[in-house]
Design a protein around this motif. Structure first.
Motif, PDB file in Angstrom:
ATOM      1  N   LEU A 216     -18.134  22.963 -30.186  1.00 33.02           N
ATOM      2  CA  LEU A 216     -17.551  22.103 -29.144  1.00 33.02           C
ATOM      3  C   LEU A 216     -18.017  22.455 -27.739  1.00 33.02           C
ATOM      4  O   LEU A 216     -17.634  21.790 -26.779  1.00 33.02           O
ATOM      5  N   THR A 217     -18.827  23.505 -27.608  1.00 31.38           N
ATOM      6  CA  THR A 217     -19.243  23.952 -26.277  1.00 31.38           C
ATOM      7  C   THR A 217     -20.752  24.185 -26.259  1.00 31.38           C
ATOM      8  O   THR A 217     -21.415  24.195 -27.291  1.00 31.38           O
TER       9      THR A 217
ATOM     10  N   GLY B 124      -4.067  28.229 -27.805  1.00 34.04           N
ATOM     11  CA  GLY B 124      -4.053  26.804 -27.489  1.00 34.04           C
ATOM     12  C   GLY B 124      -5.200  26.069 -28.160  1.00 34.04           C
ATOM     13  O   GLY B 124      -5.015  24.960 -28.708  1.00 34.04           O
ATOM     14  N   PHE B 125      -6.382  26.669 -28.133  1.00 28.85           N
ATOM     15  CA  PHE B 125      -7.547  26.059 -28.783  1.00 28.85           C
ATOM     16  C   PHE B 125      -7.321  25.942 -30.282  1.00 28.85           C
ATOM     17  O   PHE B 125      -7.616  24.898 -30.898  1.00 28.85           O
TER      18      PHE B 125
ATOM     19  N   ARG C  70     -17.524  13.727 -21.761  1.00 27.27           N
ATOM     20  CA  ARG C  70     -16.214  14.078 -22.333  1.00 27.27           C
ATOM     21  C   ARG C  70     -15.173  14.413 -21.264  1.00 27.27           C
ATOM     22  O   ARG C  70     -14.021  14.687 -21.597  1.00 27.27           O
ATOM     23  N   ASN C  71     -15.589  14.434 -20.030  1.00 23.90           N
ATOM     24  CA  ASN C  71     -14.670  14.717 -18.918  1.00 23.90           C
ATOM     25  C   ASN C  71     -14.096  13.393 -18.414  1.00 23.90           C
ATOM     26  O   ASN C  71     -14.772  12.622 -17.734  1.00 23.90           O
ATOM     27  N   TRP C  72     -12.847  13.136 -18.756  1.00 24.36           N
ATOM     28  CA  TRP C  72     -12.223  11.845 -18.400  1.00 24.36           C
ATOM     29  C   TRP C  72     -12.139  11.655 -16.892  1.00 24.36           C
ATOM     30  O   TRP C  72     -12.526  10.602 -16.368  1.00 24.36           O
ATOM     31  N   ASP C  73     -11.643  12.665 -16.200  1.00 28.80           N
ATOM     32  CA  ASP C  73     -11.529  12.545 -14.745  1.00 28.80           C
ATOM     33  C   ASP C  73     -12.900  12.377 -14.097  1.00 28.80           C
ATOM     34  O   ASP C  73     -13.061  11.625 -13.127  1.00 28.80           O
ATOM     35  N   GLY C  74     -13.904  13.066 -14.669  1.00 28.33           N
ATOM     36  CA  GLY C  74     -15.248  12.974 -14.119  1.00 28.33           C
ATOM     37  C   GLY C  74     -15.832  11.584 -14.250  1.00 28.33           C
ATOM     38  O   GLY C  74     -16.411  11.042 -13.293  1.00 28.33           O
ATOM     39  N   ILE C  75     -15.695  10.961 -15.433  1.00 24.39           N
ATOM     40  CA  ILE C  75     -16.274   9.630 -15.631  1.00 24.39           C
ATOM     41  C   ILE C  75     -15.549   8.578 -14.798  1.00 24.39           C
ATOM     42  O   ILE C  75     -16.165   7.639 -14.293  1.00 24.39           O
ATOM     43  N   VAL C  76     -14.232   8.765 -14.650  1.00 24.72           N
ATOM     44  CA  VAL C  76     -13.465   7.833 -13.805  1.00 24.72           C
ATOM     45  C   VAL C  76     -13.944   7.910 -12.357  1.00 24.72           C
ATOM     46  O   VAL C  76     -14.134   6.881 -11.684  1.00 24.72           O
ATOM     47  N   ALA C  77     -14.187   9.123 -11.871  1.00 27.81           N
ATOM     48  CA  ALA C  77     -14.660   9.302 -10.494  1.00 27.81           C
ATOM     49  C   ALA C  77     -16.075   8.743 -10.326  1.00 27.81           C
ATOM     50  O   ALA C  77     -16.385   8.093  -9.318  1.00 27.81           O
ATOM     51  N   LEU C  78     -16.944   8.988 -11.314  1.00 30.41           N
ATOM     52  CA  LEU C  78     -18.315   8.479 -11.228  1.00 30.41           C
ATOM     53  C   LEU C  78     -18.331   6.955 -11.257  1.00 30.41           C
ATOM     54  O   LEU C  78     -19.073   6.310 -10.487  1.00 30.41           O
ATOM     55  N   TYR C  79     -17.531   6.377 -12.118  1.00 30.48           N
ATOM     56  CA  TYR C  79     -17.459   4.914 -12.225  1.00 30.48           C
ATOM     57  C   TYR C  79     -17.009   4.294 -10.905  1.00 30.48           C
ATOM     58  O   TYR C  79     -17.504   3.227 -10.506  1.00 30.48           O
ATOM     59  N   ALA C  80     -16.093   4.985 -10.223  1.00 32.26           N
ATOM     60  CA  ALA C  80     -15.581   4.458  -8.960  1.00 32.26           C
ATOM     61  C   ALA C  80     -16.628   4.528  -7.849  1.00 32.26           C
ATOM     62  O   ALA C  80     -16.647   3.675  -6.945  1.00 32.26           O
ATOM     63  N   GLN C  81     -17.519   5.532  -7.902  1.00 32.15           N
ATOM     64  CA  GLN C  81     -18.480   5.732  -6.811  1.00 32.15           C
ATOM     65  C   GLN C  81     -19.824   5.029  -7.052  1.00 32.15           C
ATOM     66  O   GLN C  81     -20.469   4.557  -6.104  1.00 32.15           O
ATOM     67  N   ALA C  82     -20.273   4.988  -8.297  1.00 36.79           N
ATOM     68  CA  ALA C  82     -21.587   4.407  -8.587  1.00 36.79           C
ATOM     69  C   ALA C  82     -21.557   2.883  -8.394  1.00 36.79           C
ATOM     70  O   ALA C  82     -20.550   2.216  -8.641  1.00 36.79           O
TER      71      ALA C  82
ATOM     72  N   LEU D 171     -14.282  28.907 -23.493  1.00 37.58           N
ATOM     73  CA  LEU D 171     -12.912  28.381 -23.366  1.00 37.58           C
ATOM     74  C   LEU D 171     -12.741  27.650 -22.032  1.00 37.58           C
ATOM     75  O   LEU D 171     -12.025  26.642 -21.946  1.00 37.58           O
ATOM     76  N   LYS D 172     -13.414  28.141 -21.011  1.00 39.85           N
ATOM     77  CA  LYS D 172     -13.321  27.521 -19.680  1.00 39.85           C
ATOM     78  C   LYS D 172     -13.922  26.124 -19.676  1.00 39.85           C
ATOM     79  O   LYS D 172     -13.442  25.228 -18.972  1.00 39.85           O
ATOM     80  N   GLN D 173     -14.966  25.917 -20.463  1.00 31.71           N
ATOM     81  CA  GLN D 173     -15.568  24.590 -20.557  1.00 31.71           C
ATOM     82  C   GLN D 173     -14.579  23.564 -21.099  1.00 31.71           C
ATOM     83  O   GLN D 173     -14.655  22.374 -20.765  1.00 31.71           O
ATOM     84  N   LEU D 174     -13.656  24.015 -21.928  1.00 30.29           N
ATOM     85  CA  LEU D 174     -12.675  23.122 -22.558  1.00 30.29           C
ATOM     86  C   LEU D 174     -11.303  23.199 -21.886  1.00 30.29           C
ATOM     87  O   LEU D 174     -10.319  22.699 -22.430  1.00 30.29           O
ATOM     88  N   ASP D 175     -11.255  23.846 -20.710  1.00 29.39           N
ATOM     89  CA  ASP D 175     -10.006  23.973 -19.936  1.00 29.39           C
ATOM     90  C   ASP D 175      -8.937  24.785 -20.663  1.00 29.39           C
ATOM     91  O   ASP D 175      -7.737  24.557 -20.466  1.00 29.39           O
TER      92      ASP D 175
END
Length: 392
Positions: A250-251, A226-227, A370-382, A202-206
Motif C-alpha cells: 500500500l506504500t 490502526g493500520f 489516493r489523496n482525497w483532499d489533494g485531488i479536491v484542491a487540484l480540481y479547484a485550482q486547475a 505509516l506516515k504515507q497512510l496517515d
C-alpha cells in the motif's frame, strides 16, 4: 434709754432673721447656725428651714400584717437537676442498590471470551480463554475492580465493562481463540533503520504523524494497530510478516528526506523542464509523484498510480481538455471522481481502489490519486488548457 434698747433688740432680731435666711445658701456645708443673743446670754438655736423635694413623693409603704415567707434560693454549690434525654434509635444506613450485572459467574459465550482476553492483556487472567465465567474469571474481575476503585463484586456491570474497554484494545482472533501470536518482525522497544522505514510508510497512510525517530514506541504501536484494524489484520500492535507485506503493497519506497524526516521544500529538483513554466500538472512515472506548479513554484504534491503494461498511461505533453466532478467509466463501470481529462479517456482522478490497495493494483490507463483532499484542491485550482506533463 428704753426706746434705744428696744430698737437695739429689734435690730438684733432683724440680723438674726437675715442669718436664718442666709443658712439656705450654705445648707450643703452646715446643718445649723447659732447666733448669740447679747441680751439673753444664751445662744438661740435657729432651725434650718425644710427643703421641699422636686417631683412626686413616693408613698410610704404600709407594713403587712402577715409575716412574709422568704423564697428559698438554690445553693450555688448544689447543681440544678439535668433532664434525662429520651433515647432515639439511629437510622439504619441505606445500602446503594447493586448495579445490574452484564456478565456474572455461570455465563458463557463470545462476550466472556472477550472479557477473559481483555483481562489477560492486563494480567488479571492467566488461564486459557474458554468462554466460561468461572472462579478464575471472577477473581480476575475482582482484582481489576479493586485496582480501579470500583465496587468489588466479581460481576461485570456497565461501569466495570466501560473501564475495561478504556484500558484494553480489541482482542485479535488469535487471542480470542487463545492461539499463540505470530512471530513479530518489529515490535515495541525495537530501534533502527527498519523502524524508520516502518514509520515513514505509516506516515504515507496517515497512521503516523510525529517525527520519525527510529524507535518503536507507543505512537508507532498505535499506528500499527490502526493500520491492522483498518486492513482487517490481527490487531497486535506488532508487525508480523503479513502486516509488513500489506504495508509494502500500500506504500512506496520512502525517500531519503522522508526517512530523515526533513521538511519538504518547494524545490523543483528532478522535475522535467517542461513543468517549470506556466501552469502545469507534472507527473513522474519514475517517482510515482504528481506536482502542481504555477510559474515553476510547486503548490501541491501527491502520490499517483498508473496503468498496467496492457493498458499503459500515455506519456508526453498534454493539456486539460475538460473537467467533470462525477464520472463513471463507460468501459469499466468504475467511479472516477474529480476527473481532469488530458488524452482521450485518460484522466487524473481520485481512486478508491488506490486508496484501499495501494500499488498492489493498477489503473486502466488513468493517473490515479489516493489523496482525497489533494485531488479536491487540484480540481479547484486547475483550469481547462493547463499543461499536463507525463514522463518517465
Amino acid at each position: 434709754m428704753v426706746v434705744v434698747a428696744n430698737r437695739f433688740r429689734r435690730g438684733i432680731r432683724m440680723l438674726a432673721g437675715l442669718a436664718v435666711g442666709g443658712s439656705l445658701l450654705v445648707a450643703g456645708c452646715s446643718s445649723q447656725i447659732q447666733f448669740a443673743d447679747p441680751l439673753a446670754g444664751q445662744p438661740t438655736p435657729v432651725a434650718r428651714p425644710a427643703v421641699k423635694p422636686h417631683g412626686p413623693v413616693a408613698p410610704t409603704p404600709t407594713p403587712s400584717t402577715a409575716p412574709s415567707t422568704p423564697t428559698p434560693r438554690p445553693s450555688e454549690s448544689t447543681p440544678a437537676p439535668t433532664p434525662t434525654p429520651t433515647p432515639t434509635k439511629a437510622p439504619k444506613p441505606t445500602e446503594a442498590p447493586k448495579p445490574k450485572a452484564i456478565l456474572a459467574a455461570g455465563a458463557s459465550g463470545d462476550q466472556v471470551r472477550e472479557l477473559q482476553a481483555r483481562l489477560k492483556q492486563l494480567d488479571w487472567f492467566a488461564e486459557k480463554v474458554t468462554g466460561t465465567y468461572g472462579p478464575v474469571t471472577t477473581a480476575g474481575v475482582k482484582g481489576f475492580q479493586g485496582k480501579r476503585e470500583l465496587r468489588v463484586t466479581g460481576e461485570v456491570d456497565q461501569k466495570t465493562w466501560d473501564a475495561l474497554l478504556d484500558r484494553t484494545r480489541q482482542p485479535t482472533k488469535a487471542e480470542l481463540a487463545d492461539k499463540p501470536a505470530k512471530p513479530a518482525i518489529l515490535s515495541r522497544g525495537d530501534a533502527g533503520d527498519k523502524v524508520k522505514e516502518l514509520q515513514a510508510r505509516l506516515k504515507q497512510l496517515d497512521w503516523f504523524d510525529v517525527a520519525i525517530t527510529g524507535t518503536y514506541g507507543p505512537v508507532t504501536e498505535a499506528g500499527v494497530e490502526g493500520f491492522q484494524e483498518k486492513r482487517k489484520l490481527d490487531v497486535t500492535g506488532a508487525v508480523d510478516q503479513k502486516t509488513w507485506d500489506t504495508l509494502l503493497g500500500l506504500t512506496r519506497e520512502p525517500t531519503r528526506a522522508e526517512l530523515a524526516d526533513a521538511v519538504p521544500t518547494a524545490s523543483t529538483k528532478g522535475l522535467d523542464e517542461r513543468c517549470l513554466t506556466g501552469r502545469a500538472i507534472c507527473i513522474s512515472k519514475r517517482t510515482n509523484h504528481l506536482v502542481w506548479l504555477i510559474d515553476g513554484k510547486p503548490k501541491l504534491e501527491m502520490d499517483v498510480r498508473f496503468g498496467s503494461d496492457e493498458l499503459p498511461t500515455r506519456e508526453g505533453t498534454f493539456s486539460v481538455l475538460r473537467k467533470k466532478k462525477d464520472v463513471i467509466s463507460n468501459l469499466y463501470h468504475t467511479k472516477m471522481p474529480y476527473s481532469m481529462f488530458f488524452s482521450g479517456g485518460q484522466a487524473v482522478h481520485y481512486s478508491a481502489d488506490f486508496a484501499a490497495r495501494g500499488y498492489n493494483g493498477a489503473s486502466h490507463g488513468c493517473v490515479n490519486v489516493r489523496n482525497w483532499d489533494g485531488i479536491v484542491a487540484l480540481y479547484a485550482q486547475a483550469r481547462v488548457g493547463d499543461k499536463v506533463i507525463v514522463y518517465s
